[in-house]
Design a protein around this motif. Structure first.
Motif, short mmCIF file in Angstrom:
data_model
loop_
_atom_site.label_atom_id
_atom_site.label_comp_id
_atom_site.label_asym_id
_atom_site.label_seq_id
_atom_site.Cartn_x
_atom_site.Cartn_y
_atom_site.Cartn_z
N LEU A 153 10.42 2.93 -34.88
CA LEU A 153 9.06 3.51 -35.49
C LEU A 153 7.94 2.47 -35.07
O LEU A 153 6.84 2.82 -34.73
CB LEU A 153 9.23 3.63 -36.85
CG LEU A 153 9.78 5.00 -37.32
CD1 LEU A 153 10.01 4.79 -39.01
CD2 LEU A 153 9.14 6.16 -37.13
N LEU A 208 5.55 13.38 -28.01
CA LEU A 208 6.45 12.18 -28.35
C LEU A 208 7.83 12.90 -28.13
O LEU A 208 8.06 14.08 -28.62
CB LEU A 208 6.51 11.71 -29.74
CG LEU A 208 7.46 10.77 -29.98
CD1 LEU A 208 7.52 9.45 -29.30
CD2 LEU A 208 7.64 10.21 -31.52
N TYR A 249 0.60 11.45 -33.11
CA TYR A 249 1.42 12.40 -32.31
C TYR A 249 1.26 13.92 -32.98
O TYR A 249 1.55 13.90 -34.25
CB TYR A 249 3.13 11.96 -32.30
CG TYR A 249 3.15 10.57 -31.51
CD1 TYR A 249 3.23 10.76 -30.19
CD2 TYR A 249 3.30 9.59 -32.34
CE1 TYR A 249 3.22 9.54 -29.54
CE2 TYR A 249 3.56 8.11 -31.79
CZ TYR A 249 3.59 8.44 -29.99
OH TYR A 249 3.93 7.03 -29.59
N ALA A 265 1.68 4.34 -29.03
CA ALA A 265 0.62 5.22 -29.30
C ALA A 265 -0.60 4.75 -29.39
O ALA A 265 -1.75 5.35 -28.69
CB ALA A 265 0.82 5.77 -30.87
N VAL A 290 12.98 8.31 -31.64
CA VAL A 290 13.16 8.02 -33.08
C VAL A 290 14.31 8.67 -33.62
O VAL A 290 14.46 8.86 -34.70
CB VAL A 290 11.90 8.20 -34.16
CG1 VAL A 290 10.78 7.31 -33.43
CG2 VAL A 290 11.59 9.57 -33.52
N THR A 324 9.99 11.19 -40.85
CA THR A 324 10.01 10.84 -39.74
C THR A 324 8.86 11.50 -39.21
O THR A 324 8.12 10.80 -38.62
CB THR A 324 11.20 10.71 -38.89
OG1 THR A 324 12.17 10.01 -39.59
CG2 THR A 324 10.89 10.23 -37.53
N VAL A 346 7.05 3.09 -31.28
CA VAL A 346 6.08 4.30 -30.91
C VAL A 346 5.01 4.20 -31.62
O VAL A 346 3.70 4.89 -30.96
CB VAL A 346 6.88 5.70 -31.70
CG1 VAL A 346 8.31 5.98 -30.68
CG2 VAL A 346 6.95 5.73 -33.15
N ALA A 347 4.36 3.39 -32.61
CA ALA A 347 3.32 3.41 -33.05
C ALA A 347 2.53 2.38 -32.08
O ALA A 347 1.28 2.78 -32.03
CB ALA A 347 3.41 2.64 -34.52
N MET A 375 0.65 8.43 -36.65
CA MET A 375 0.50 7.56 -35.57
C MET A 375 -0.34 8.35 -34.58
O MET A 375 -1.06 7.73 -33.63
CB MET A 375 1.43 7.04 -35.03
CG MET A 375 2.56 6.33 -35.94
SD MET A 375 4.20 5.91 -35.06
CE MET A 375 5.18 5.31 -36.30
N LYS A 420 5.63 10.50 -40.63
CA LYS A 420 5.45 9.14 -40.09
C LYS A 420 4.61 9.04 -38.69
O LYS A 420 3.55 8.36 -38.43
CB LYS A 420 6.54 8.03 -40.09
CG LYS A 420 7.00 7.76 -41.62
CD LYS A 420 8.03 6.98 -41.60
CE LYS A 420 8.52 6.77 -43.13
NZ LYS A 420 9.86 5.88 -43.13
N VAL A 421 5.43 9.77 -37.75
CA VAL A 421 4.78 9.94 -36.42
C VAL A 421 3.49 10.84 -36.21
O VAL A 421 2.70 10.30 -35.43
CB VAL A 421 5.85 10.06 -35.40
CG1 VAL A 421 7.02 9.30 -35.36
CG2 VAL A 421 6.31 11.71 -35.70
N LYS A 422 3.34 11.67 -37.10
CA LYS A 422 2.08 12.20 -37.23
C LYS A 422 0.95 11.46 -37.59
O LYS A 422 -0.18 11.46 -36.99
CB LYS A 422 2.13 13.52 -38.13
CG LYS A 422 0.74 14.16 -38.28
CD LYS A 422 0.79 15.60 -39.40
CE LYS A 422 -0.52 15.98 -39.41
NZ LYS A 422 -0.55 16.87 -40.59
#
Length: 304
Positions: free
Chosen positions: A286, A37, A62, A293, A42, A53, A289-290, A60, A56-58
Motif C-alpha cells: 500500500l 492500478l 486510483y 501514485a 496489492v 483495499t 502504490v501510494a 490515493m 484505500k487506493v481510491k
C-alpha cells in the motif's frame, strides 16, 4: 516585401503558431485517462479485505483497475460473484477495464475446453462492464517456439470469440517473449514476440505492453515498439526497475526514465494504463502504490 510588411506577416505566422500549439495541446488532453492500478500489486491486501483495499487506493487517486484471479467455475472475483463485485465498484465510483485471466493451462487442453473457458470469461467481463479480456502469462515449460506458433492461432480464435461478444482481447508481455531461441538451419534464432505479433490478426488481438519487461529484456524501448507497430498497444503497464537488482521498485525510485521512453498515446492506440509493482516493496504494497501514485501524478500524468 518591405520591413513593415515582413514584420506584420511574421507576427501573423507567430500568432497562428501559438494558436496551433494551444490547439494541439487541447486535442492531446481531450482523452481523459483514469489513473489505473493492476490490483496484483496489492494482492496481499486484497486477500485480507478487498473492499477496504479498494477504498484505500481510491483515496490515493486510483480510479480504474485491472483485476486478476477470476474464478471461472464460481463466476467470481475476490470471493464475490461478478454482479456483486460490479455493485461494489459502482458504489465506490470505480471501474475495472481489464482482467488477467488464466489461459495458460488451456495450451494443454482441448479446443472445446478453451471455448467454454472463454465463454465464462466473457460472462464475467460483461457483468463488470469490463471492455478487455487479457491473456497474461505462460508457464516456463511452455515457452517453446512450437508453443508460440500454436498460441498465435489460439489468440486469433479467442480474439474472434471475444469480439463477437462485443469485447476486446489482448496479450500481455513479460520478458521471455523477447528471448532468442536456438538457431535452426543456419537461420537466426526466433523470438516468441515476433511470432505472436506477426501471426496474430491486429483487429482481433491487441497488445498490453509491460514497459518494465520491455526495458528489462527486449533490447528496445516502448517508444520504438510503438513506432514499429502503431495502434497495436491499447494498454500499458507502467512500473520501475531497481538500478542495482533490476527487480521491481516504486515509480521514480528506479532506472527507467519515463520522460524519455513513454510512447505517443495516440500512436500507441492507448485506451487504458495501469501502474504496477509485482513485489520488492520498500515497506508495504500500500505504501508503494501510494508513492507511485504521487510520482505519477506530479511527473508523468501530463504526458499521457
Amino acid at each position: 516585401m518591405n520591413r513593415r510588411d515582413f514584420l506584420q506577416n511574421t507576427g501573423i505566422v507567430a500568432a497562428a503558431s501559438v494558436l496551433l500549439s494551444k490547439s494541439a495541446v487541447s486535442m492531446a488532453s481531450t482523452k481523459n485517462y483514469k489513473m489505473g492500478l493492476q490490483l496484483f500489486t496489492v494482492r496481499d491486501e486484497m486477500a485480507k479485505d478487498p473492499i477496504a483495499t479498494l477504498k484505500k487506493v481510491k483515496a490515493m487517486g486510483y480510479q480504474d483497475f485491472e483485476l486478476y484471479g477470476f474464478d471461472n467455475e464460481q463466476d467470481s472475483y475476490y470471493g464475490f460473484k461478478s454482479s456483486q463485485f460490479k455493485t461494489i465498484l459502482d458504489d465506490l465510483e470505480l471501474s475495472a477495464s481489464s482482467c488477467h485471466y488464466g489461459f495458460s493451462p488451456y495450451l494443454e487442453r482441448s479446443e472445446s475446453a478453451l471455448v467454454r473457458f472463454v465463454d465464462q470469461c466473457i460472462r464475467g467481463a460483461q457483468a463488470l462492464n469490463s471492455p478487455y479480456i487479457t491473456w497474461p502469462w505462460i508457464a516456463p515449460e511452455q515457452r517453446t517456439l512450437d508453443n508460440f506458433k500454436r498460441m498465435a492461432g489460439m489468440l486469433n480464435k479467442i480474439g474472434e470469440q471475444v469480439a463477437k461478444a462485443g469485447l476486446g482481447f489482448a496479450y500481455h508481455n513479460h520478458g521471455f517473449e523477447f528471448e532468442e531461441h536456438a538457431k535452426v538451419g543456419g537461420k537466426s534464432g526466433q523470438k516468441g514476440f515476433d511470432i505472436l505479433i506477426s501471426e496474430t490478426d491486429p483487429a482481433l488481438v491487441k497488445l498490453q505492453m509491460d514497459m518494465y519487461w520491455v526495458m528489462h529484456s527486449a533490447n528496445t524501448t516502448p517508444k520504438k515498439l510503438v513506432e514499429q507497430h502503431p495502434g497495436r498497444f491499447v494498454m500499458w503497464h507502467i512500473k520501475d526497475m531497481d538500478s542495482l537488482s533490476r527487480d521491481y521498485t516504486e515509480l521514480g525510485n528506479g532506472s527507467i526514465n519515463y520522460l524519455n521512453i513513454l510512447p505517443d498515446p495516440a500512436k500507441s492506440g492507448l485506451e487504458y494504463y495501469y501502474i504496477e509493482q509485482g513485489g520488492n516493496f520498500a515497506h508495504s504494497s500500500l505504501e508503494s502504490v501510494a508513492s507511485s501514485a504521487a510520482y505519477f501524478q506530479t511527473q508523468l500524468k501530463t504526458l499521457i
